[in-house]
Motif scaffolding. Sequence first.
Motif, PDB file in Angstrom:
ATOM      1  N   ARG A  19       0.839  -1.193   0.000  1.00  0.00           N
ATOM      2  CA  ARG A  19       0.000   0.000   0.000  1.00  0.00           C
ATOM      3  C   ARG A  19       0.869   1.236   0.000  1.00  0.00           C
ATOM      4  N   ALA A  20       0.371   2.223  -0.704  1.00  0.00           N
ATOM      5  CA  ALA A  20       1.015   3.536  -0.671  1.00  0.00           C
ATOM      6  C   ALA A  20       0.587   4.193   0.636  1.00  0.00           C
ATOM      7  N   LEU A  21       1.530   4.794   1.326  1.00  0.00           N
ATOM      8  CA  LEU A  21       1.230   5.384   2.625  1.00  0.00           C
ATOM      9  C   LEU A  21       1.062   6.894   2.581  1.00  0.00           C
ATOM     10  N   SER A  22       1.292   7.490   1.418  1.00  0.00           N
ATOM     11  CA  SER A  22       1.089   8.930   1.288  1.00  0.00           C
ATOM     12  C   SER A  22       0.814   9.277  -0.168  1.00  0.00           C
ATOM     13  N   LYS A  23       0.398  10.507  -0.368  1.00  0.00           N
ATOM     14  CA  LYS A  23       0.139  10.988  -1.724  1.00  0.00           C
ATOM     15  C   LYS A  23       1.442  11.206  -2.508  1.00  0.00           C
ATOM     16  N   LYS A  24       2.561  11.355  -1.788  1.00  0.00           N
ATOM     17  CA  LYS A  24       3.860  11.548  -2.431  1.00  0.00           C
ATOM     18  C   LYS A  24       4.442  10.249  -2.982  1.00  0.00           C
ATOM     19  N   ALA A  25       3.857   9.119  -2.601  1.00  0.00           N
ATOM     20  CA  ALA A  25       4.372   7.826  -3.048  1.00  0.00           C
ATOM     21  C   ALA A  25       4.195   7.692  -4.556  1.00  0.00           C
ATOM     22  N   PRO A  26       5.239   7.291  -5.257  1.00  0.00           N
ATOM     23  CA  PRO A  26       5.117   7.131  -6.710  1.00  0.00           C
ATOM     24  C   PRO A  26       4.151   6.002  -7.053  1.00  0.00           C
ATOM     25  N   SER A  27       3.472   6.163  -8.170  1.00  0.00           N
ATOM     26  CA  SER A  27       2.552   5.138  -8.643  1.00  0.00           C
ATOM     27  C   SER A  27       3.361   3.986  -9.253  1.00  0.00           C
ATOM     28  N   ILE A  28       3.042   2.756  -8.828  1.00  0.00           N
ATOM     29  CA  ILE A  28       3.779   1.580  -9.288  1.00  0.00           C
ATOM     30  C   ILE A  28       2.764   0.577  -9.825  1.00  0.00           C
ATOM     31  N   SER A  29       3.041   0.025 -11.004  1.00  0.00           N
ATOM     32  CA  SER A  29       2.120  -0.950 -11.602  1.00  0.00           C
ATOM     33  C   SER A  29       2.126  -2.255 -10.807  1.00  0.00           C
ATOM     34  N   THR A  30       1.086  -3.053 -10.966  1.00  0.00           N
ATOM     35  CA  THR A  30       0.965  -4.317 -10.246  1.00  0.00           C
ATOM     36  C   THR A  30       2.127  -5.256 -10.551  1.00  0.00           C
ATOM     37  N   GLN A 139      -3.897   4.436  10.892  1.00  0.00           N
ATOM     38  CA  GLN A 139      -3.876   5.187  12.150  1.00  0.00           C
ATOM     39  C   GLN A 139      -2.455   5.332  12.678  1.00  0.00           C
ATOM     40  N   LEU A 140      -1.660   4.276  12.570  1.00  0.00           N
ATOM     41  CA  LEU A 140      -0.272   4.332  13.028  1.00  0.00           C
ATOM     42  C   LEU A 140       0.515   5.369  12.241  1.00  0.00           C
ATOM     43  N   VAL A 141       0.365   5.375  10.916  1.00  0.00           N
ATOM     44  CA  VAL A 141       1.084   6.331  10.068  1.00  0.00           C
ATOM     45  C   VAL A 141       0.693   7.758  10.441  1.00  0.00           C
ATOM     46  N   LYS A 142      -0.581   8.020  10.596  1.00  0.00           N
ATOM     47  CA  LYS A 142      -1.038   9.371  10.976  1.00  0.00           C
ATOM     48  C   LYS A 142      -0.479   9.778  12.328  1.00  0.00           C
ATOM     49  N   LYS A 143      -0.527   8.854  13.293  1.00  0.00           N
ATOM     50  CA  LYS A 143      -0.031   9.155  14.638  1.00  0.00           C
ATOM     51  C   LYS A 143       1.465   9.450  14.627  1.00  0.00           C
ATOM     52  N   MET A 144       2.234   8.630  13.900  1.00  0.00           N
ATOM     53  CA  MET A 144       3.684   8.815  13.883  1.00  0.00           C
ATOM     54  C   MET A 144       4.088  10.094  13.161  1.00  0.00           C
ATOM     55  N   GLU A 145       3.404  10.423  12.079  1.00  0.00           N
ATOM     56  CA  GLU A 145       3.746  11.642  11.353  1.00  0.00           C
ATOM     57  C   GLU A 145       3.354  12.871  12.158  1.00  0.00           C
ATOM     58  N   LYS A 146       2.253  12.799  12.875  1.00  0.00           N
ATOM     59  CA  LYS A 146       1.844  13.920  13.720  1.00  0.00           C
ATOM     60  C   LYS A 146       2.843  14.114  14.852  1.00  0.00           C
ATOM     61  N   THR A 147       3.310  13.001  15.433  1.00  0.00           N
ATOM     62  CA  THR A 147       4.316  13.072  16.501  1.00  0.00           C
ATOM     63  C   THR A 147       5.633  13.616  15.971  1.00  0.00           C
ATOM     64  N   ALA A 148       6.024  13.204  14.755  1.00  0.00           N
ATOM     65  CA  ALA A 148       7.282  13.681  14.166  1.00  0.00           C
ATOM     66  C   ALA A 148       7.222  15.174  13.891  1.00  0.00           C
ATOM     67  N   LEU A 149       6.059  15.660  13.486  1.00  0.00           N
ATOM     68  CA  LEU A 149       5.910  17.105  13.228  1.00  0.00           C
ATOM     69  C   LEU A 149       6.077  17.912  14.516  1.00  0.00           C
ATOM     70  N   ARG A 150       5.656  17.321  15.641  1.00  0.00           N
ATOM     71  CA  ARG A 150       5.799  18.005  16.927  1.00  0.00           C
ATOM     72  C   ARG A 150       7.192  17.878  17.499  1.00  0.00           C
TER      73      ARG A 150
END
Length: 153
Positions: A19-30, A139-150
């Motif tokens: 799974r792509a975890l962000s919008k910045k992740a490049p699109s990759i074919s199957t 949820q983990l990705v959101k939590k960790m990125e929010k913590t990293a921003l702080r």
Amino acid sequence: MAFLHLFIVNKSGGLIHHRALSKKAPSISTNDLLRIGSTFHSLHAIAAESSPARLPGNKNVSGADDGIEEIQAAGVLLRSYHTRTGIKFVITALPTTSVDLDYALREIYTLYTDYALKDPFYELDMPIKCELFMNGVDQLVKKMEKTALRGGR
């Protein structure tokens, strides 16, 4: 957004989850996703067998038993966690990330054991389609990125 992609590779080298975890992740074919999973599995096995270094507690008599843990490149950072059962959790992130990727991989493994493995409809080494697992990763990705921003862990 620090995270890019999550790959889970089974002990046979098959990609069982991506799974792509962000919008910045490049699109990759199957097909490329499947190729990435099997290529990483092969490189990991070669690195484990050809490494002259033996870490304390190593159970592999012919070489190291840890394989590839991290690859750094100019545009991406790849970090992996190899379980004793042969499952490889691989996460890619931006090289400038301040997120603890080892912690993220251990937490994703915990989510895998708590949700995917305890799902009565999940079969080992088959693609992971467990919605609770996917929601937990989000949820983990959101939590960790929010913590990293702080500025915390």
